[in-house]
Enzyme design. Structure first.
Site, PDB file in Angstrom:
ATOM      1  N   GLY A  36       0.798  -1.219   0.000  1.00  0.00           N
ATOM      2  CA  GLY A  36       0.000   0.000   0.000  1.00  0.00           C
ATOM      3  C   GLY A  36       0.828   1.264   0.000  1.00  0.00           C
ATOM      4  CB  CYS A  82      -1.455  18.814  -4.174  1.00  0.00           C
ATOM      5  SG  CYS A  82      -2.559  20.098  -3.535  1.00  0.00           S
TER       6      CYS A  82
END
Length: 635
Positions: free
Chosen positions: A223, A489
């Site tokens: 992951g 972001c």
């Protein structure tokens, strides 16, 4: 530098593996095991509520999104990522959490103790709707052994970071931070000469650095590690990544994070070398143990340009696979003889680190990517050094004795396990000093167009942030959504607050179809104490001070975050970290606007304050610019 015969070492390990008893399968009862039901646990989408408010609805949708097979690694075990990072303790607890969220009032708070709902208490409308504590142990008992005993009794679960705090968004959540790290590496090591920059100056993420024409070797496609191939190719480099579980390689290819799969190590190396020579950005996953890949590189005298590791070394029993076992043998031995499995893991991690050091000494830019493998290697070295002190010293240039299957630590130079740096002090800390970190959001509508709207908004709001603009454009092209459409972001102090308020306005004016949920990784500027990772080698030596993540959780609770979590052991394992998570919902209301102002200022502000307190000048400047300096306030 010692001349180590690694071929002899491998023959030694293989011979001694044959001497050990054969590992045979054992019968397993599955009669009481409940499995993931894709219909029952399907994530709701759209603008209709199934709970009594959008905050409760957001918690429900993000919990179920964590377990979506597109997102979770092993939904049948409620494991989201990171070896055994779970979203709920068991299926009974999951069902009870869902039921509780559906009846939870807008002035009540649901309490979650290590993945199990334990109470609903009266609070107020601006309090978090959910408070979560995962894996907390009194320090003297904060180790995997005691945790495993409690987990077997059904009393505890491992929440990793965003698994147990219900804000995992698939590998994209890790890709952006990994992209930032490799961009900083490119700028620092592979850009044209530039004027000398101060050690605390922010790296030029949008500078002229590139990984084009470089070979970047690592391991682990889980992951977290699954983000590496895409992050490297986004920076124009070649990625060569070892992975012991074939399904993980296949999953990364399916989600377009990885380009090619090989089962032959030499063919994988040859292909990677060809791509490097061509300057072609490609990623290759090779089905093998990391140690076998590194050994072959050394044998062939092929030196990577960069070298790191993202195997699950944080969890020596459930996560890491020793090089002396196949994956199938590992699955059996974990159950038959966990003590022997741990011994094999620790010796393997020690050899793993020694191989990394050998490549570093030959010129590879080598760094720890936060999985605690250096500490595991040091633990083995310390134990073996103590044991070997009772035995005759082994001459490192002589063949190893075959009377003991374990590797004597004194066969290698002692005291080098931490000779390569962690990625945070080497590349990321200047960003933390600016309050920058992983700002992520998901569209509760389930409509990808809502993310397109938010993408455009963010790019228009921060046109000066060239590195962020480059990331957003590539993310739109290369990132496949997993589960609910989402984006991430890195934004800094002041920017997160502006973005959150702008999202709330999108919801209020109907420009998106449903509320937006905003969160972050626990790997952030002010939310974690992890001496071998985020707080490695702090300027003032405060690496292990855990007051900061606790203050972070408290201030986010006071500020009105939608749900707040406090975890232990994420990323690096039991006893090595304390960290806090925060999620807040932009639902278009005036109340949400006020909560967003507080939480999205205070949350990164804690990181600026923490780094200023540690003596970082860049953080002190950020603190003053954003009116966070307490001395200015009390004058």
């Amino acid at each position: 530098m010692l001349d180590i015969d690694f071929g002899g070492l491998f023959c030694f390990f293989l011979d001694k593996q044959k001497e050990k008893k054969e590992i045979k399968p054992i019968a397993m009862s599955t009669t009481s095991i409940q499995r993931y039901d894709s219909k029952k646990y399907k994530t709701p989408t759209g603008s209709e509520l199934t709970c009594k408010g959008w905050i409760q609805e957001a918690a429900l949708r993000m919990l179920l999104n964590n377990l979506d097979p597109e997102v979770a690694e092993r939904p049948d075990d409620l494991i989201v990522y990171g070896g055994r990072g779970k979203a709920a303790r068991n299926f009974e607890a999951l069902d009870n959490i869902i039921a509780a969220l559906k009846i939870l009032e807008n002035d009540e708070t649901l309490l979650i103790q290590s993945g199990k709902p334990v109470g609903i208490l009266q609070t107020h409308k601006d309090a978090p709707r959910v408070l979560i504590s995962n894996s907390q142990l009194v320090p003297n008992w904060a180790n995997w052994k005691h945790f495993d005993e409690l987990e077997k009794k059904g009393l505890m679960m491992y929440g990793q970071m965003t698994a147990g705090s219900w804000i995992y968004i698939g590998s994209q959540g890790i890709v952006q931070g990994t992209y930032e790290t490799y961009a900083a590496i490119a700028d620092k090591h592979f850009s044209p000469p530039a004027p000398q920059r101060g050690v605390q100056e922010a790296p030029r993420l949008s500078g002229s650095g590139t990984l084009k024409g470089t070979l970047n070797v690592t391991a682990g496609l889980g992951g977290m590690g699954g983000a590496q191939p895409l992050a490297i190719t986004m920076n124009e480099g070649v990625a060569l990544i070892a992975e012991v579980e074939e399904w993980r390689i296949d999953k990364r290819i399916e989600t377009k994070y990885l380009d090619e799969k090989f089962t032959d190590i030499d063919k994988a190396i040859d292909k990677a070398q060809a791509y490097k020579a061509q300057g072609t950005a490609k990623s290759i996953g090779v089905l093998c143990n990391a140690i076998h890949l590194l050994q072959r590189l050394i044998e062939r005298n092929i030196i990577p340009d960069t070298l790191t590791d993202q195997t699950s070394a944080h969890d020596p029993l459930i996560g890491y696979v020793p090089h002396t076992l196949s994956n199938e043998q590992a699955n059996i031995l974990r159950q038959q003889n966990p003590t022997e499995y741990l011994e094999r893991s620790y010796e393997s991690m020690y050899l793993h680190v020694q191989l990394m050091l050998q490549l570093m000494d030959k010129g590879a830019i080598t760094f720890d990517y936060g999985n605690n493998i250096r500490a595991r290697a040091l633990e083995f070295e310390n134990r073996q050094t103590a044991a070997d002190s009772q035995k005759p010293i082994v001459d490192s240039k002589e063949p190893l004795s075959t009377t003991d299957y374990r590797l004597p630590a004194n066969h290698f130079p002692i005291g080098r396990c931490f000779s390569f740096p962690g990625f945070v002090p080497a590349y990321i800390r200047p960003l933390f000093c600016l309050g920058k970190g992983p700002f992520r959001w998901a569209a509760l509508s389930g409509d990808a167009n809502d993310i397109a709207v938010t993408d455009e908004l963010i790019m228009n709001m921060f046109p000066h942030n060239k590195g962020m603009l480059r990331w957003m454009k590539m993310a739109q092209e290369k990132i496949a959504f997993q589960g609910l459409p989402a984006r991430i972001c890195w934004l800094g102090q002041g920017e997160r607050e502006k973005a959150g308020l702008a999202f709330n306005e999108l919801v209020r004016t109907g420009k998106v179809k449903a509320p937006i949920v905003i969160g972050r990784d626990h790997l952030d500027t002010g939310s974690v104490a992890s001496p071998n990772r985020e707080t490695d080698t702090m300027l003032d030596g405060s690496d292990a001070v855990a007051d900061w993540p606790i203050l972070n959780a408290l201030v986010n609770t006071a500020g009105g975050a939608s749900w707040v979590s406090l975890h232990h052991g994420g990323g690096v394992g039991m006893g090595y970290s304390i960290h806090a998570g925060m999620v807040i919902v932009a639902d278009g209301t005036t109340d949400a606007e006020e909560r967003l102002k507080r939480v999205l200022r205070n949350d990164p502000g804690m990181g600026v304050i923490r780094h200023s307190d540690a003596g970082y000048e860049l953080a002190k400047e950020t603190e003053k610019t954003n009116n966070l300096d307490i001395l200015d306030r009390i004058k």
